[in-house]
Design an enzyme around this catalytic site. Structure first.
Site, short mmCIF file in Angstrom:
data_model
loop_
_atom_site.label_atom_id
_atom_site.label_comp_id
_atom_site.label_asym_id
_atom_site.label_seq_id
_atom_site.Cartn_x
_atom_site.Cartn_y
_atom_site.Cartn_z
N ARG A 108 -12.70 3.38 -3.66
CA ARG A 108 -13.35 3.41 -4.91
C ARG A 108 -14.71 2.83 -5.13
NH1 ARG A 108 -8.25 1.25 -8.28
NH2 ARG A 108 -8.27 -0.04 -6.37
N TYR B 190 7.64 -4.80 -1.47
CA TYR B 190 7.71 -3.80 -2.32
C TYR B 190 8.91 -3.39 -2.70
CZ TYR B 190 2.53 -3.89 -1.96
OH TYR B 190 1.15 -4.20 -1.93
N ARG C 144 -10.12 -0.97 4.01
CA ARG C 144 -10.35 -0.24 2.82
C ARG C 144 -11.63 0.35 2.55
NH1 ARG C 144 -6.59 -0.98 -1.60
NH2 ARG C 144 -4.61 -1.23 -0.50
N ASP D 151 -1.53 5.60 3.30
CA ASP D 151 -0.96 4.36 2.63
C ASP D 151 0.24 3.70 3.30
OD1 ASP D 151 -1.86 2.56 -0.18
OD2 ASP D 151 0.45 2.61 0.27
N ARG E 227 -11.96 12.45 -4.87
CA ARG E 227 -10.38 12.08 -4.97
C ARG E 227 -9.87 12.72 -6.56
NH1 ARG E 227 -6.22 10.49 -5.90
NH2 ARG E 227 -5.65 8.53 -6.25
O1 CP3 Z 1 -9.92 2.69 4.12
C1 CP3 Z 1 -9.01 2.37 4.29
O2 CP3 Z 1 -8.59 1.28 4.38
C2 CP3 Z 1 -7.72 3.52 4.38
C3 CP3 Z 1 -6.80 3.64 3.55
C4 CP3 Z 1 -6.06 2.56 3.12
C5 CP3 Z 1 -5.38 2.79 1.71
N1 CP3 Z 1 -4.30 1.96 1.79
C6 CP3 Z 1 -5.65 3.71 0.68
C7 CP3 Z 1 -5.58 3.46 -0.80
C8 CP3 Z 1 -5.21 1.41 3.66
C9 CP3 Z 1 -5.47 0.89 5.23
C10 CP3 Z 1 -4.26 1.16 2.82
C11 CP3 Z 1 -3.18 0.11 3.19
C12 CP3 Z 1 -2.41 -0.63 2.26
N2 CP3 Z 1 -1.64 -0.02 0.99
C13 CP3 Z 1 -2.13 -1.83 2.27
C14 CP3 Z 1 -2.34 -2.79 3.40
C15 CP3 Z 1 -3.96 -3.23 3.09
C16 CP3 Z 1 -4.25 -4.25 2.17
O3 CP3 Z 1 -5.02 -3.84 1.43
O4 CP3 Z 1 -3.66 -5.35 2.36
C17 CP3 Z 1 -1.42 -2.37 0.95
C18 CP3 Z 1 -0.93 -3.74 0.59
C19 CP3 Z 1 -1.30 -1.17 0.42
C20 CP3 Z 1 -0.48 -0.75 -0.92
C21 CP3 Z 1 -1.54 -0.25 -2.00
N3 CP3 Z 1 -2.03 1.00 -2.21
C22 CP3 Z 1 -2.23 -1.10 -2.92
C23 CP3 Z 1 -2.07 -2.60 -3.19
C24 CP3 Z 1 -3.32 -0.46 -3.53
C25 CP3 Z 1 -4.10 -0.50 -5.00
C26 CP3 Z 1 -3.73 -0.45 -6.17
C27 CP3 Z 1 -5.21 -0.15 -6.94
O5 CP3 Z 1 -5.12 0.84 -7.41
O6 CP3 Z 1 -5.70 -1.12 -6.95
C28 CP3 Z 1 -2.99 0.89 -3.01
C29 CP3 Z 1 -3.63 2.20 -3.57
C30 CP3 Z 1 -4.69 2.73 -2.63
N4 CP3 Z 1 -4.34 2.87 -1.14
C31 CP3 Z 1 -6.03 2.90 -3.02
C32 CP3 Z 1 -6.62 3.53 -1.52
C33 CP3 Z 1 -7.95 3.68 -1.47
C34 CP3 Z 1 -6.80 2.95 -4.39
C35 CP3 Z 1 -6.29 3.69 -5.35
C36 CP3 Z 1 -6.64 5.09 -5.15
O7 CP3 Z 1 -7.83 5.61 -5.05
O8 CP3 Z 1 -5.80 5.93 -5.61
#
Ligand code: CP3
Length: 350
Positions: A36, A156, A32, A81, A45
């Site tokens: 943010r 999920y 990640r 994602d 974004r």
């Molecule tokens: O920089 C990176 O790591 C690349 C991008 C990345 C995202 N999601 C972008 C994202 C990666 C590798 C993921 C993987 C992902 N997504 C996982 C596995 C990694 C982990 O954290 O365990 C999981 C479980 C998800 C599912 C998911 N998507 C979650 C739990 C969330 C967070 C929700 C929140 O808003 O807190 C997302 C949304 C998400 N995916 C964001 C990002 C940057 C944040 C929200 C946004 O910017 O809109």
């Protein structure tokens, strides 16, 4: 022509470390790392759905590269994602800010298997390959492709959203193991198709995220999850790129996870890396494992903990420095930049 890369001394440190080879410095990247915590991410974004941002290759490539430029990390992880393939085949997944993936009509019965058609990467997610191509053309550091592991994706789909106890998921597993295994097989196929397309487009390593698998006992994992994850790694074997396998709370699962076939096993902050190396065995590299919460502390504390992680890795080859889970949104980017510098200055892998 074979596309099998040869492992020579000129390879980037990240790829060498994944293969357990000595390198000039310990490579570091952050799960990640795009997101943010970066003001430039928040600025670019906007407020739309993250799935729309991912579907726009120029934007996704720029967001992928932001942390590479700011931190000098040794790898770029594709901005995407784990739910992208599921959304692309029309399962009905949204990503809700502050919450995570939400499924309007969760997976509840055998008939729901029909909603999981195979992924056709060229048609369904052409934008992902385009993003990988744009990123690979722009940077010298390896691009990491990724996918969700079957258990974490299933959690999920079955729960309908994020869950603490995974009650419905574990119940389905136990009450209808035939449907469960079919679900995991379909999800494994999606991840294989997605990862192969990312590598074909220029990704030079792949990480499988099984973030929530730590909720399982070793016996359940071995019988009801490991076969599907192992098949993913087997079906990627011919690509010749390093494979990484990560989950949270996996202390008791690490040796089983190592048996799934990835070269690198990701470790959260709960298991010291010397113990983790012991559990995964000599044939594997480890990745991790600074506690992301530590990065909110004063620099003195962060530096001491970073040095502790390096010491526990033992100064030996086969360590990729990372956090034990993703960067928290409230992290000061300067702290991560200093962690990268410290790892590069003091880490050894001879
Ligand atoms: O920089 C990176 O790591 C690349 C991008 C990345 C995202 N999601 C972008 C994202 C990666 C590798 C993921 C993987 C992902 N997504 C996982 C596995 C990694 C982990 O954290 O365990 C999981 C479980 C998800 C599912 C998911 N998507 C979650 C739990 C969330 C967070 C929700 C929140 O808003 O807190 C997302 C949304 C998400 N995916 C964001 C990002 C940057 C944040 C929200 C946004 O910017 O809109």
């Amino acid at each position: 022509m074979s596309r099998m890369p040869t492992a020579d001394a000129g390879d980037p440190p990240f790829l060498r470390a994944c293969r357990g080879q000595p390198c000039d410095r310990v490579p570091v990247w952050f799960m990640r790392q795009a997101g943010r915590s970066l003001p430039e991410y928040r600025a670019r974004r906007g407020s739309g759905s993250i799935l729309d941002a991912i579907a726009c290759p120029e934007l996704a490539a720029e967001l992928t590269l932001q942390p590479v430029h700011r931190y000098g990390v040794d790898a770029a992880i594709l901005f995407s994602d784990i739910v992208v393939p599921l959304a692309a085949i029309g399962f009905g997944v949204e990503v809700v800010p502050g919450r995570g993936p939400v499924v309007a009509e969760p997976f509840r019965r055998p008939e729901d298997l029909e909603r999981l058609r195979p992924l056709e990467p060229d048609l369904d997610v052409a934008y992902v390959a385009e993003t990988v191509r744009l990123v690979a053309a722009e940077t010298n550091v390896p691009v990491i492709g990724f996918a969700g592991a079957p258990f974490t994706l299933a959690s999920y789909l079955v729960e309908g959203g994020p869950s603490r106890d995974h009650v419905r998921t574990k119940s389905l597993m136990r009450t209808d193991p035939v449907t469960w295994m079919a679900l995991l097989d379909a999800l494994a196929d999606l991840s294989v198709a997605s990862l192969r397309a990312q590598v074909a487009a220029g990704a030079s390593a792949v990480q499988l995220f099984d973030s929530w698998v730590g909720t399982l006992s070793p016996d359940d994992y071995r019988q009801l999850v490991l076969p599907a994850s192992r098949r993913i790694f087997t079906e990627l074997g011919d690509l010749g790129v390093p494979r990484l396998h990560f989950g949270v709370g996996t202390g008791e699962l690490l040796s089983l996870m190592a048996g799934a076939g990835a070269e690198v096993v990701g470790v959260d902050w709960r298991v010291p890396l010397d113990a983790a190396r012991h559990r995964v065995g000599p044939g594997h590299a480890v990745q991790g494992n600074l506690d992301p919460v530590t990065c909110l502390a004063p620099w003195k504390v962060v530096a001491a903990e970073t040095r502790r992680v390096l010491a526990q890795a033992g100064g030996r080859p086969g360590h990729v420095f990372n956090l034990g889970h993703g960067v928290l949104p409230q992290t000061d980017p300067d702290t991560l930049a200093r962690v990268v510098d410290l790892v590069h200055e003091e880490g050894t892998a001879k």
